[in-house]
Enzyme design. Sequence first.
Site, PDB file in Angstrom:
ATOM      1  N   LYS A  52       0.845  -1.200   0.000  1.00 57.43           N
ATOM      2  CA  LYS A  52       0.000   0.000   0.000  1.00 57.43           C
ATOM      3  C   LYS A  52       0.878   1.247   0.000  1.00 57.43           C
ATOM      4  O   LYS A  52       0.624   2.212  -0.731  1.00 57.43           O
ATOM      5  CB  LYS A  52      -0.950  -0.025   1.198  1.00 57.43           C
ATOM      6  CG  LYS A  52      -2.065  -1.054   1.037  1.00 57.43           C
ATOM      7  CD  LYS A  52      -2.802  -1.409   2.313  1.00 57.43           C
ATOM      8  CE  LYS A  52      -3.766  -2.581   2.045  1.00 57.43           C
ATOM      9  NZ  LYS A  52      -4.487  -3.055   3.222  1.00 57.43           N
ATOM     10  N   GLN A  96      -5.172  -1.844   9.226  1.00 54.77           N
ATOM     11  CA  GLN A  96      -4.965  -3.181   8.668  1.00 54.77           C
ATOM     12  C   GLN A  96      -5.545  -4.243   9.606  1.00 54.77           C
ATOM     13  O   GLN A  96      -5.292  -4.228  10.813  1.00 54.77           O
ATOM     14  CB  GLN A  96      -3.465  -3.422   8.438  1.00 54.77           C
ATOM     15  CG  GLN A  96      -3.147  -4.709   7.717  1.00 54.77           C
ATOM     16  CD  GLN A  96      -3.673  -4.742   6.275  1.00 54.77           C
ATOM     17  OE1 GLN A  96      -3.732  -3.734   5.601  1.00 54.77           O
ATOM     18  NE2 GLN A  96      -4.066  -5.917   5.822  1.00 54.77           N
ATOM     19  N   ASP A 119     -11.569   1.842   3.203  1.00 49.83           N
ATOM     20  CA  ASP A 119     -11.780   0.396   3.125  1.00 49.83           C
ATOM     21  C   ASP A 119     -13.256   0.068   2.886  1.00 49.83           C
ATOM     22  O   ASP A 119     -13.593  -1.049   2.479  1.00 49.83           O
ATOM     23  CB  ASP A 119     -11.374  -0.265   4.459  1.00 49.83           C
ATOM     24  CG  ASP A 119     -10.048  -0.987   4.364  1.00 49.83           C
ATOM     25  OD1 ASP A 119      -9.713  -1.481   3.277  1.00 49.83           O
ATOM     26  OD2 ASP A 119      -9.358  -1.061   5.398  1.00 49.83           O
TER      27      ASP A 119
HETATM   28  N1  GUN Z   1      -6.941  -7.491   5.806  1.00 52.19           N
HETATM   29  C1  GUN Z   1      -7.185  -8.292   4.741  1.00 52.19           C
HETATM   30  N2  GUN Z   1      -7.738  -7.579   3.748  1.00 52.19           N
HETATM   31  C2  GUN Z   1      -7.843  -6.316   4.190  1.00 52.19           C
HETATM   32  C3  GUN Z   1      -8.339  -5.117   3.601  1.00 52.19           C
HETATM   33  O1  GUN Z   1      -8.815  -5.066   2.464  1.00 52.19           O
HETATM   34  N3  GUN Z   1      -8.276  -4.010   4.387  1.00 52.19           N
HETATM   35  C4  GUN Z   1      -7.772  -4.033   5.644  1.00 52.19           C
HETATM   36  N4  GUN Z   1      -7.774  -2.890   6.337  1.00 52.19           N
HETATM   37  N5  GUN Z   1      -7.326  -5.132   6.216  1.00 52.19           N
HETATM   38  C5  GUN Z   1      -7.357  -6.257   5.486  1.00 52.19           C
END
Ligand code: GUN
Length: 291
Positions: A52, A96, A119
């Site tokens: 990211k 996350q 998200d």
């Molecule tokens: N953990 C697994 N996939 C994701 C996601 O798309 N966003 C976040 N914040 N955590 C995750």
Amino acid sequence: MIRLGCKAVAASVMEEIRKETEIFTSEGNRAPSLAVVLVGHDGASETYVRKKAEAAAELGFLHFQYSLDEDTAESDLLSLIDELNGRDDIDGILVQLPLPRQINERKVIERISPEKDVDGFSPVNAGRLMTGEECFIPCTPEGIMRILSYYHIETAGRKAVVIGRSNIVGKPMAMLLMQKGIDATVTVCNTKTPDLREYTLGADIIIVATGKPGTIDSSFVKDGAVVIDVGMNRIPDSTKEKGFRLTGDADYASFKDRDVSITPVPGGVGLMTVSMLMANTLQAAKRRAGV
Ligand code: GUN
């Protein structure tokens, strides 16, 4: 078998974002800005967060990373979110997942301001997706819609089966596929569905998102169908430098001689998630700027 590789799909999304960002900043707006919060040291999470950060840097986005200890108190994380919610120099906030056990995930997600929830996990955005209003759409299902569109896969009037009912993938995926204009007929199965084949063998499009390798193989799929594999499973493998190999939820090799289109792992859906996050961050920045 037709391999639906996603490198070019993700690159086309990144290119679109780059162009749109250029116009946005040339109009006097600052670059879109993303805060990423990582709690603890989960190996997969560290990889995702790094990807990211790399994507944000590639686009010239501002990026703030917060790496908190594994034993961080829930109240401290909530205070950090309050601070990020209030900051004018941050458009998007991503915490996350998964979070360590002492922290209530729902409480954290609900604390993120819906306007910064890139998200799309907050109740406000989930609700808006359900009612078909403008919202942040969770990145993985949104990325899958881009894959279907890139490969000109027809959805209207087709039967789609989603295997998995998580808030991150399965539920929003089903919502997107059934929305007006997409018009698939959607069935949502889960790992406890007694006879999965009963549903998948009739499906034109199968989205498998259980987090379990081997959830389906070619015996679950009819000729001409499309399989989108969301799995990202780490299988221990001493012949690999990292000590593991990645595998999806579908048994990819079993489709080799079949008339089936399928996304690979790696090189599939996972590539889309990061670029869609950047798209959502740009969208957040634009909304804040009133564009
Ligand atoms: N953990 C697994 N996939 C994701 C996601 O798309 N966003 C976040 N914040 N955590 C995750």
